[in-house]
Design a protein around this motif. Structure first.
Motif, PDB file in Angstrom:
ATOM      1  N   GLU A 112       0.821  -1.200   0.000  1.00  0.00           N
ATOM      2  CA  GLU A 112       0.000   0.000   0.000  1.00  0.00           C
ATOM      3  C   GLU A 112       0.862   1.260   0.000  1.00  0.00           C
ATOM      4  OE1 GLU A 112      -3.662   2.079   2.500  1.00  0.00           O
ATOM      5  OE2 GLU A 112      -3.162  -0.033   2.803  1.00  0.00           O
ATOM      6  N   LEU A 113       1.903   1.250   0.803  1.00  0.00           N
ATOM      7  CA  LEU A 113       2.782   2.420   0.861  1.00  0.00           C
ATOM      8  C   LEU A 113       3.471   2.661  -0.475  1.00  0.00           C
ATOM      9  CD1 LEU A 113       4.270   1.855   4.423  1.00  0.00           C
ATOM     10  CD2 LEU A 113       2.793   3.761   3.735  1.00  0.00           C
ATOM     11  N   VAL A 114       3.931   1.586  -1.108  1.00  0.00           N
ATOM     12  CA  VAL A 114       4.540   1.720  -2.434  1.00  0.00           C
ATOM     13  C   VAL A 114       3.514   2.267  -3.424  1.00  0.00           C
ATOM     14  CG1 VAL A 114       5.487   0.441  -4.393  1.00  0.00           C
ATOM     15  CG2 VAL A 114       6.332  -0.011  -2.086  1.00  0.00           C
ATOM     16  N   ALA A 122      17.302  10.153   8.343  1.00  0.00           N
ATOM     17  CA  ALA A 122      17.354   9.105   7.329  1.00  0.00           C
ATOM     18  C   ALA A 122      16.658   9.511   6.033  1.00  0.00           C
ATOM     19  CB  ALA A 122      16.726   7.824   7.867  1.00  0.00           C
ATOM     20  N   GLY A 123      15.862  10.551   6.071  1.00  0.00           N
ATOM     21  CA  GLY A 123      15.186  11.016   4.874  1.00  0.00           C
ATOM     22  C   GLY A 123      14.141  10.057   4.344  1.00  0.00           C
ATOM     23  N   VAL A 124      13.531   9.286   5.229  1.00  0.00           N
ATOM     24  CA  VAL A 124      12.499   8.329   4.806  1.00  0.00           C
ATOM     25  C   VAL A 124      11.140   9.009   4.815  1.00  0.00           C
ATOM     26  CG1 VAL A 124      13.812   6.358   5.654  1.00  0.00           C
ATOM     27  CG2 VAL A 124      12.149   7.476   7.165  1.00  0.00           C
ATOM     28  N   THR A 125      10.215   8.465   4.066  1.00  0.00           N
ATOM     29  CA  THR A 125       8.856   9.019   4.026  1.00  0.00           C
ATOM     30  C   THR A 125       7.849   8.148   4.757  1.00  0.00           C
ATOM     31  OG1 THR A 125       8.388   7.925   1.916  1.00  0.00           O
ATOM     32  CG2 THR A 125       9.335  10.148   1.835  1.00  0.00           C
ATOM     33  N   ALA A 126       8.263   6.974   5.196  1.00  0.00           N
ATOM     34  CA  ALA A 126       7.355   6.076   5.911  1.00  0.00           C
ATOM     35  C   ALA A 126       8.154   5.222   6.884  1.00  0.00           C
ATOM     36  CB  ALA A 126       6.587   5.183   4.943  1.00  0.00           C
ATOM     37  N   ASP A 161       4.398  14.594   6.609  1.00  0.00           N
ATOM     38  CA  ASP A 161       5.836  14.446   6.360  1.00  0.00           C
ATOM     39  C   ASP A 161       6.290  12.991   6.420  1.00  0.00           C
ATOM     40  OD1 ASP A 161       6.741  17.265   6.099  1.00  0.00           O
ATOM     41  OD2 ASP A 161       5.950  17.423   8.142  1.00  0.00           O
ATOM     42  N   VAL A 162       5.729  12.240   7.340  1.00  0.00           N
ATOM     43  CA  VAL A 162       6.121  10.833   7.515  1.00  0.00           C
ATOM     44  C   VAL A 162       4.881  10.002   7.800  1.00  0.00           C
ATOM     45  CG1 VAL A 162       7.553   9.194   8.795  1.00  0.00           C
ATOM     46  CG2 VAL A 162       8.347  11.545   8.499  1.00  0.00           C
ATOM     47  N   SER A 163       4.684   8.945   7.038  1.00  0.00           N
ATOM     48  CA  SER A 163       3.634   7.973   7.336  1.00  0.00           C
ATOM     49  C   SER A 163       4.150   6.990   8.379  1.00  0.00           C
ATOM     50  CB  SER A 163       3.223   7.211   6.071  1.00  0.00           C
ATOM     51  OG  SER A 163       2.522   8.048   5.173  1.00  0.00           O
ATOM     52  N   VAL A 164       3.276   6.560   9.285  1.00  0.00           N
ATOM     53  CA  VAL A 164       3.686   5.663  10.376  1.00  0.00           C
ATOM     54  C   VAL A 164       2.716   4.489  10.472  1.00  0.00           C
ATOM     55  CG1 VAL A 164       4.096   5.445  12.857  1.00  0.00           C
ATOM     56  CG2 VAL A 164       4.747   7.561  11.666  1.00  0.00           C
ATOM     57  N   VAL A 165       3.277   3.290  10.606  1.00  0.00           N
ATOM     58  CA  VAL A 165       2.496   2.059  10.786  1.00  0.00           C
ATOM     59  C   VAL A 165       2.963   1.384  12.069  1.00  0.00           C
ATOM     60  CG1 VAL A 165       1.935  -0.215   9.833  1.00  0.00           C
ATOM     61  CG2 VAL A 165       2.202   1.763   8.290  1.00  0.00           C
ATOM     62  N   GLY A 166       2.039   0.932  12.889  1.00  0.00           N
ATOM     63  CA  GLY A 166       2.377   0.227  14.123  1.00  0.00           C
ATOM     64  C   GLY A 166       2.130  -1.262  14.005  1.00  0.00           C
ATOM     65  N   HIS A 167       2.065  -1.909  15.166  1.00  0.00           N
ATOM     66  CA  HIS A 167       1.805  -3.350  15.219  1.00  0.00           C
ATOM     67  C   HIS A 167       1.189  -3.690  16.569  1.00  0.00           C
ATOM     68  CE1 HIS A 167       2.339  -7.682  15.064  1.00  0.00           C
ATOM     69  NE2 HIS A 167       2.786  -7.602  13.824  1.00  0.00           N
ATOM     70  N   ASP A 168       0.104  -4.452  16.565  1.00  0.00           N
ATOM     71  CA  ASP A 168      -0.601  -5.016  17.722  1.00  0.00           C
ATOM     72  C   ASP A 168      -2.030  -4.526  17.834  1.00  0.00           C
ATOM     73  OD1 ASP A 168       1.642  -6.463  18.404  1.00  0.00           O
ATOM     74  OD2 ASP A 168       2.250  -5.126  20.037  1.00  0.00           O
ATOM     75  N   ARG A 176      -5.813   3.236   9.140  1.00  0.00           N
ATOM     76  CA  ARG A 176      -6.290   4.483   9.735  1.00  0.00           C
ATOM     77  C   ARG A 176      -5.550   5.653   9.073  1.00  0.00           C
ATOM     78  NH1 ARG A 176      -5.902   1.136  14.582  1.00  0.00           N
ATOM     79  NH2 ARG A 176      -7.993   0.447  15.200  1.00  0.00           N
ATOM     80  N   ASP A 177      -5.563   6.815   9.710  1.00  0.00           N
ATOM     81  CA  ASP A 177      -5.149   8.045   9.029  1.00  0.00           C
ATOM     82  C   ASP A 177      -3.670   8.388   9.131  1.00  0.00           C
ATOM     83  OD1 ASP A 177      -7.771   8.420   8.243  1.00  0.00           O
ATOM     84  OD2 ASP A 177      -8.269   9.642  10.008  1.00  0.00           O
ATOM     85  N   SER A 178      -2.847   7.480   9.634  1.00  0.00           N
ATOM     86  CA  SER A 178      -1.420   7.814   9.795  1.00  0.00           C
ATOM     87  C   SER A 178      -0.599   7.506   8.549  1.00  0.00           C
ATOM     88  CB  SER A 178      -0.834   7.065  10.993  1.00  0.00           C
ATOM     89  OG  SER A 178      -0.864   5.658  10.777  1.00  0.00           O
ATOM     90  N   ILE A 179      -1.231   7.078   7.472  1.00  0.00           N
ATOM     91  CA  ILE A 179      -0.507   6.849   6.214  1.00  0.00           C
ATOM     92  C   ILE A 179      -1.171   7.645   5.099  1.00  0.00           C
ATOM     93  CG2 ILE A 179       0.427   4.593   6.837  1.00  0.00           C
ATOM     94  CD1 ILE A 179      -1.809   3.281   5.278  1.00  0.00           C
ATOM     95  N   ALA A 180      -0.328   8.157   4.206  1.00  0.00           N
ATOM     96  CA  ALA A 180      -0.787   8.982   3.089  1.00  0.00           C
ATOM     97  C   ALA A 180       0.334   9.030   2.056  1.00  0.00           C
ATOM     98  CB  ALA A 180      -1.126  10.387   3.582  1.00  0.00           C
TER      99      ALA A 180
END
Length: 335
Positions: free
Chosen positions: A172-174, A234-238, A264-271, A322-326
Protein backbone atom coordinates in the motif's frame (compact mmCIF):
# COMPACT_ATOMS: atom_id res chain seq x y z
CA UNK A 1 -32.58 -34.09 50.46
CA UNK A 2 -31.28 -34.77 53.95
CA UNK A 3 -29.97 -31.87 56.00
CA UNK A 4 -26.24 -31.34 55.66
CA UNK A 5 -23.70 -30.58 58.33
CA UNK A 6 -21.03 -28.20 57.04
CA UNK A 7 -20.34 -26.91 53.53
CA UNK A 8 -21.83 -28.59 50.48
CA UNK A 9 -19.65 -31.21 48.83
CA UNK A 10 -19.25 -32.37 45.26
CA UNK A 11 -21.63 -35.30 45.76
CA UNK A 12 -24.27 -32.98 47.25
CA UNK A 13 -24.26 -30.88 44.10
CA UNK A 14 -24.37 -34.01 41.92
CA UNK A 15 -27.39 -35.38 43.79
CA UNK A 16 -29.25 -32.06 43.71
CA UNK A 17 -28.52 -31.50 40.03
CA UNK A 18 -29.32 -35.06 39.03
CA UNK A 19 -25.94 -35.65 37.39
CA UNK A 20 -22.85 -37.68 38.13
CA UNK A 21 -20.02 -36.52 40.34
CA UNK A 22 -17.69 -36.57 37.35
CA UNK A 23 -20.02 -34.20 35.49
CA UNK A 24 -19.94 -31.72 38.37
CA UNK A 25 -16.16 -32.00 38.43
CA UNK A 26 -15.97 -31.23 34.71
CA UNK A 27 -18.19 -28.18 35.12
CA UNK A 28 -15.51 -26.66 37.36
CA UNK A 29 -12.45 -27.96 35.51
CA UNK A 30 -13.25 -28.39 31.79
CA UNK A 31 -16.69 -26.83 31.19
CA UNK A 32 -16.09 -26.63 27.43
CA UNK A 33 -16.53 -30.42 27.26
CA UNK A 34 -20.15 -30.16 28.38
CA UNK A 35 -23.23 -28.57 26.91
CA UNK A 36 -23.84 -24.94 27.94
CA UNK A 37 -27.21 -25.96 29.40
CA UNK A 38 -25.60 -28.60 31.66
CA UNK A 39 -22.91 -26.16 32.82
CA UNK A 40 -25.48 -23.48 33.63
CA UNK A 41 -27.75 -25.93 35.48
CA UNK A 42 -24.95 -27.36 37.63
CA UNK A 43 -23.52 -23.91 38.42
CA UNK A 44 -26.98 -22.69 39.51
CA UNK A 45 -27.38 -25.68 41.80
CA UNK A 46 -23.88 -25.19 43.19
CA UNK A 47 -24.60 -21.53 43.86
CA UNK A 48 -27.86 -22.37 45.61
CA UNK A 49 -26.06 -24.89 47.83
CA UNK A 50 -23.17 -22.43 48.33
CA UNK A 51 -20.72 -24.97 47.00
CA UNK A 52 -17.21 -23.63 46.37
CA UNK A 53 -14.76 -25.84 44.42
CA UNK A 54 -11.54 -26.27 46.37
CA UNK A 55 -8.79 -26.18 43.78
CA UNK A 56 -6.10 -26.72 46.41
CA UNK A 57 -7.80 -29.86 47.67
CA UNK A 58 -8.23 -31.09 44.13
CA UNK A 59 -4.54 -30.53 43.49
CA UNK A 60 -3.63 -32.58 46.58
CA UNK A 61 -5.94 -35.41 45.54
CA UNK A 62 -4.95 -35.53 41.87
CA UNK A 63 -1.31 -34.58 42.30
CA UNK A 64 -1.79 -31.81 39.73
CA UNK A 65 -0.95 -28.23 40.72
CA UNK A 66 -3.86 -25.80 40.81
CA UNK A 67 -2.03 -23.01 38.97
CA UNK A 68 -0.42 -22.30 35.64
CA UNK A 69 2.38 -19.81 35.20
CA UNK A 70 2.71 -16.97 32.68
CA UNK A 71 6.09 -15.33 32.10
CA UNK A 72 6.15 -12.03 30.19
CA UNK A 73 9.04 -9.71 29.22
CA UNK A 74 7.19 -6.48 30.11
CA UNK A 75 3.87 -6.50 31.92
CA UNK A 76 3.37 -2.76 31.32
CA UNK A 77 3.10 -3.26 27.57
CA UNK A 78 -0.60 -3.09 26.59
CA UNK A 79 -0.23 -6.13 24.35
CA UNK A 80 0.95 -8.19 27.33
CA UNK A 81 -1.88 -6.85 29.47
CA UNK A 82 -4.52 -7.95 26.97
CA UNK A 83 -2.89 -11.33 26.52
CA UNK A 84 -2.66 -11.83 30.28
CA UNK A 85 -6.32 -10.99 30.86
CA UNK A 86 -7.39 -13.46 28.15
CA UNK A 87 -5.23 -16.24 29.60
CA UNK A 88 -6.54 -15.48 33.07
CA UNK A 89 -10.14 -15.57 31.86
CA UNK A 90 -9.61 -19.02 30.33
CA UNK A 91 -7.87 -20.38 33.41
CA UNK A 92 -10.55 -18.93 35.70
CA UNK A 93 -13.20 -20.79 33.69
CA UNK A 94 -11.48 -24.01 34.82
CA UNK A 95 -10.94 -22.76 38.39
CA UNK A 96 -7.21 -22.73 37.83
CA UNK A 97 -5.06 -19.92 39.17
CA UNK A 98 -2.62 -17.90 37.07
CA UNK A 99 0.80 -16.94 38.44
CA UNK A 100 2.45 -14.09 36.53
CA UNK A 101 6.11 -13.08 36.42
CA UNK A 102 7.70 -10.07 34.68
CA UNK A 103 11.29 -10.50 33.50
CA UNK A 104 12.21 -6.90 32.57
CA UNK A 105 13.21 -8.30 29.16
CA UNK A 106 16.12 -10.20 30.76
CA UNK A 107 16.90 -13.71 29.52
CA UNK A 108 18.59 -14.55 32.83
CA UNK A 109 15.68 -13.39 34.99
CA UNK A 110 13.32 -15.17 32.63
CA UNK A 111 15.17 -18.48 33.08
CA UNK A 112 15.22 -18.09 36.87
CA UNK A 113 11.53 -17.27 37.31
CA UNK A 114 10.47 -19.94 34.81
CA UNK A 115 12.37 -22.61 36.74
CA UNK A 116 10.80 -21.40 39.99
CA UNK A 117 7.30 -21.49 38.54
CA UNK A 118 7.92 -24.90 36.98
CA UNK A 119 8.27 -26.37 40.49
CA UNK A 120 4.87 -25.12 41.64
CA UNK A 121 2.66 -24.91 38.53
CA UNK A 122 0.90 -27.51 36.41
CA UNK A 123 2.11 -25.80 33.24
CA UNK A 124 3.91 -22.73 31.93
CA UNK A 125 3.30 -20.15 29.23
CA UNK A 126 6.37 -18.27 28.06
CA UNK A 127 5.46 -15.11 26.19
CA UNK A 128 8.07 -13.99 23.62
CA UNK A 129 10.85 -15.80 25.53
CA UNK A 130 14.37 -14.40 25.30
CA UNK A 131 16.23 -17.42 26.70
CA UNK A 132 18.02 -19.92 24.45
CA UNK A 133 16.17 -22.71 22.65
CA UNK A 134 18.08 -25.29 24.70
CA UNK A 135 16.87 -23.73 27.97
CA UNK A 136 13.31 -23.73 26.65
CA UNK A 137 13.55 -27.43 25.77
CA UNK A 138 14.95 -28.15 29.24
CA UNK A 139 11.92 -26.46 30.79
CA UNK A 140 9.60 -28.41 28.49
CA UNK A 141 11.07 -31.62 29.89
CA UNK A 142 10.20 -30.48 33.44
CA UNK A 143 6.64 -29.18 32.97
CA UNK A 144 4.01 -28.83 30.22
CA UNK A 145 5.01 -25.75 28.29
CA UNK A 146 3.53 -23.48 25.61
CA UNK A 147 5.39 -20.64 23.91
CA UNK A 148 3.78 -17.46 22.66
CA UNK A 149 5.27 -15.56 19.70
CA UNK A 150 8.29 -17.73 19.17
CA UNK A 151 8.81 -21.09 17.51
CA UNK A 152 11.18 -23.71 18.95
CA UNK A 153 11.28 -27.17 17.41
CA UNK A 154 9.55 -29.76 19.57
CA UNK A 155 7.76 -27.25 21.83
CA UNK A 156 4.07 -26.30 21.33
CA UNK A 157 3.57 -22.66 20.37
CA UNK A 158 0.85 -20.15 19.61
CA UNK A 159 2.06 -17.14 17.65
CA UNK A 160 0.87 -14.23 15.58
CA UNK A 161 1.88 -14.53 11.94
CA UNK A 162 1.89 -10.93 10.73
CA UNK A 163 4.06 -11.40 7.65
CA UNK A 164 1.22 -11.11 5.13
CA UNK A 165 -0.30 -8.10 6.88
CA UNK A 166 3.08 -6.33 6.83
CA UNK A 167 3.52 -7.17 3.15
CA UNK A 168 0.13 -5.63 2.47
CA UNK A 169 1.16 -2.43 4.21
CA UNK A 170 4.39 -2.26 2.19
CA UNK A 171 2.36 -2.81 -0.99
CA UNK A 172 0.00 0.00 0.00
CA UNK A 173 2.78 2.42 0.86
CA UNK A 174 4.54 1.72 -2.43
CA UNK A 175 1.24 2.23 -4.21
CA UNK A 176 0.96 5.64 -2.53
CA UNK A 177 4.37 6.61 -3.88
CA UNK A 178 6.77 5.81 -1.02
CA UNK A 179 10.17 4.52 -2.12
CA UNK A 180 12.33 4.87 1.00
CA UNK A 181 11.11 3.23 4.21
CA UNK A 182 12.45 2.74 7.70
CA UNK A 183 11.87 -0.14 10.09
CA UNK A 184 11.97 0.87 13.77
CA UNK A 185 12.96 -2.37 15.54
CA UNK A 186 12.14 -3.72 18.96
CA UNK A 187 14.51 -5.80 21.14
CA UNK A 188 17.27 -7.67 19.31
CA UNK A 189 16.45 -10.88 21.22
CA UNK A 190 12.84 -10.84 20.03
CA UNK A 191 11.96 -13.60 17.56
CA UNK A 192 8.95 -11.60 16.39
CA UNK A 193 11.18 -8.58 15.73
CA UNK A 194 13.35 -10.60 13.37
CA UNK A 195 10.30 -12.04 11.59
CA UNK A 196 8.78 -8.60 11.03
CA UNK A 197 12.02 -7.03 9.80
CA UNK A 198 12.56 -9.87 7.35
CA UNK A 199 9.02 -9.68 5.95
CA UNK A 200 9.21 -5.90 5.46
CA UNK A 201 12.69 -6.04 3.94
CA UNK A 202 11.84 -8.77 1.46
CA UNK A 203 8.68 -7.02 0.31
CA UNK A 204 10.40 -3.65 -0.05
CA UNK A 205 13.18 -5.26 -2.11
CA UNK A 206 10.60 -6.89 -4.35
CA UNK A 207 9.24 -3.44 -5.16
CA UNK A 208 12.73 -1.96 -5.63
CA UNK A 209 12.17 0.25 -2.58
CA UNK A 210 14.89 1.02 -0.05
CA UNK A 211 14.61 -0.08 3.57
CA UNK A 212 16.56 1.68 6.32
CA UNK A 213 16.78 -0.38 9.52
CA UNK A 214 17.14 1.90 12.53
CA UNK A 215 18.86 1.06 15.82
CA UNK A 216 17.24 -1.63 18.01
CA UNK A 217 15.12 -0.43 20.93
CA UNK A 218 13.54 -1.76 24.10
CA UNK A 219 10.17 -0.91 22.50
CA UNK A 220 9.23 1.80 24.99
CA UNK A 221 7.32 5.01 24.34
CA UNK A 222 10.47 6.98 25.17
CA UNK A 223 12.43 4.96 22.61
CA UNK A 224 9.89 5.99 20.00
CA UNK A 225 10.27 9.66 20.88
CA UNK A 226 14.04 9.33 20.75
CA UNK A 227 13.94 7.68 17.31
CA UNK A 228 12.32 10.73 15.68
CA UNK A 229 15.64 12.43 15.01
CA UNK A 230 17.03 9.29 13.34
CA UNK A 231 13.91 9.08 11.17
CA UNK A 232 14.30 12.70 10.12
CA UNK A 233 18.02 12.25 9.39
CA UNK A 234 17.35 9.11 7.33
CA UNK A 235 15.19 11.02 4.87
CA UNK A 236 12.50 8.33 4.81
CA UNK A 237 8.86 9.02 4.03
CA UNK A 238 7.36 6.08 5.91
CA UNK A 239 8.18 4.10 9.06
CA UNK A 240 6.93 0.68 10.09
CA UNK A 241 7.45 0.22 13.83
CA UNK A 242 7.86 -2.97 15.85
CA UNK A 243 4.74 -2.21 17.87
CA UNK A 244 2.15 0.45 18.68
CA UNK A 245 4.01 1.69 21.75
CA UNK A 246 7.06 2.56 19.67
CA UNK A 247 4.91 3.98 16.87
CA UNK A 248 2.95 6.26 19.20
CA UNK A 249 6.16 7.50 20.78
CA UNK A 250 7.60 8.15 17.33
CA UNK A 251 4.55 10.19 16.37
CA UNK A 252 5.03 12.35 19.45
CA UNK A 253 8.75 12.73 18.73
CA UNK A 254 8.04 13.80 15.14
CA UNK A 255 5.50 16.33 16.41
CA UNK A 256 8.09 17.82 18.75
CA UNK A 257 10.51 18.03 15.81
CA UNK A 258 7.98 20.03 13.81
CA UNK A 259 7.09 17.16 11.44
CA UNK A 260 3.57 15.97 10.74
CA UNK A 261 2.05 12.50 10.45
CA UNK A 262 1.20 11.60 7.75
CA UNK A 263 2.07 14.84 5.96
CA UNK A 264 5.84 14.45 6.36
CA UNK A 265 6.12 10.83 7.51
CA UNK A 266 3.63 7.97 7.34
CA UNK A 267 3.69 5.66 10.38
CA UNK A 268 2.50 2.06 10.79
CA UNK A 269 2.38 0.23 14.12
CA UNK A 270 1.81 -3.35 15.22
CA UNK A 271 -0.60 -5.02 17.72
CA UNK A 272 -3.62 -2.67 17.61
CA UNK A 273 -3.57 -1.93 21.33
CA UNK A 274 -3.09 1.86 21.32
CA UNK A 275 -3.99 2.78 17.79
CA UNK A 276 -7.33 4.46 18.47
CA UNK A 277 -5.77 6.65 21.18
CA UNK A 278 -3.35 8.38 18.81
CA UNK A 279 -3.96 11.45 16.69
CA UNK A 280 -4.12 10.80 13.83
CA UNK A 281 -5.43 7.25 14.23
CA UNK A 282 -2.57 4.79 13.82
CA UNK A 283 -2.58 2.34 10.94
CA UNK A 284 -1.48 -0.95 12.41
CA UNK A 285 -1.43 -4.74 12.36
CA UNK A 286 -4.05 -6.38 14.58
CA UNK A 287 -2.14 -9.12 16.40
CA UNK A 288 -5.18 -10.60 18.20
CA UNK A 289 -3.53 -10.67 21.62
CA UNK A 290 -6.69 -11.89 23.33
CA UNK A 291 -7.05 -14.92 21.08
CA UNK A 292 -3.38 -15.81 21.41
CA UNK A 293 -3.54 -15.64 25.21
CA UNK A 294 -6.72 -17.69 25.39
CA UNK A 295 -5.41 -20.41 23.09
CA UNK A 296 -2.12 -20.67 24.96
CA UNK A 297 -3.98 -21.24 28.23
CA UNK A 298 -6.31 -23.65 26.43
CA UNK A 299 -3.32 -25.70 25.28
CA UNK A 300 -2.25 -26.25 28.88
CA UNK A 301 -5.70 -26.77 30.38
CA UNK A 302 -7.20 -28.87 27.61
CA UNK A 303 -4.34 -30.57 25.75
CA UNK A 304 -6.76 -32.60 23.62
CA UNK A 305 -8.51 -29.49 22.35
CA UNK A 306 -8.08 -27.04 19.50
CA UNK A 307 -4.34 -26.44 19.73
CA UNK A 308 -3.33 -30.10 20.00
CA UNK A 309 -3.86 -30.60 16.28
CA UNK A 310 -0.58 -28.89 15.55
CA UNK A 311 2.52 -28.20 17.65
CA UNK A 312 2.74 -24.59 16.48
CA UNK A 313 -0.48 -22.71 15.84
CA UNK A 314 -0.31 -19.54 13.76
CA UNK A 315 -2.90 -16.81 14.30
CA UNK A 316 -3.01 -14.69 11.17
CA UNK A 317 -2.89 -10.95 11.76
CA UNK A 318 -5.00 -8.35 9.98
CA UNK A 319 -4.26 -4.91 8.60
CA UNK A 320 -6.14 -2.01 10.18
CA UNK A 321 -6.03 1.11 8.04
CA UNK A 322 -6.29 4.48 9.74
CA UNK A 323 -5.15 8.04 9.03
CA UNK A 324 -1.42 7.81 9.80
CA UNK A 325 -0.51 6.85 6.21
CA UNK A 326 -0.79 8.98 3.09
CA UNK A 327 1.16 9.71 -0.11
CA UNK A 328 4.57 11.30 0.47
CA UNK A 329 4.70 15.08 0.34
CA UNK A 330 5.58 16.68 -3.00
CA UNK A 331 8.94 17.90 -1.67
CA UNK A 332 9.93 14.28 -0.97
CA UNK A 333 8.70 13.08 -4.36
CA UNK A 334 10.51 15.84 -6.24
CA UNK A 335 13.75 15.22 -4.40
Amino acid sequence: MTERNGPAKLKDVAEAAGVSISTVSRVFSNPERLSPATVQHVREVAQRLRYAPNVVARALITGVAANIGLVVPDITNPYMTRLLKAAQGRSRASNVGLLVADTDDSAEIERQVAEQLARQARGLILCAPRMSASHIRDLASMVPLVIINRVVDGVPAVYTDSRQALREFVDELVGLGHRRFAYLPGPTRSWANRQRQQAIGQRAARHGAELVVLEPTAATYEDGIGAASAVADAGVTAVLAFDDVLASGLMEGLRRAGLTVPGDVSVVGHDDVLAELTRPGLATVRAQAERVGRLAAERLLDPDGEVERTESMAIHAETVRRDSIAPPSTRHVSS
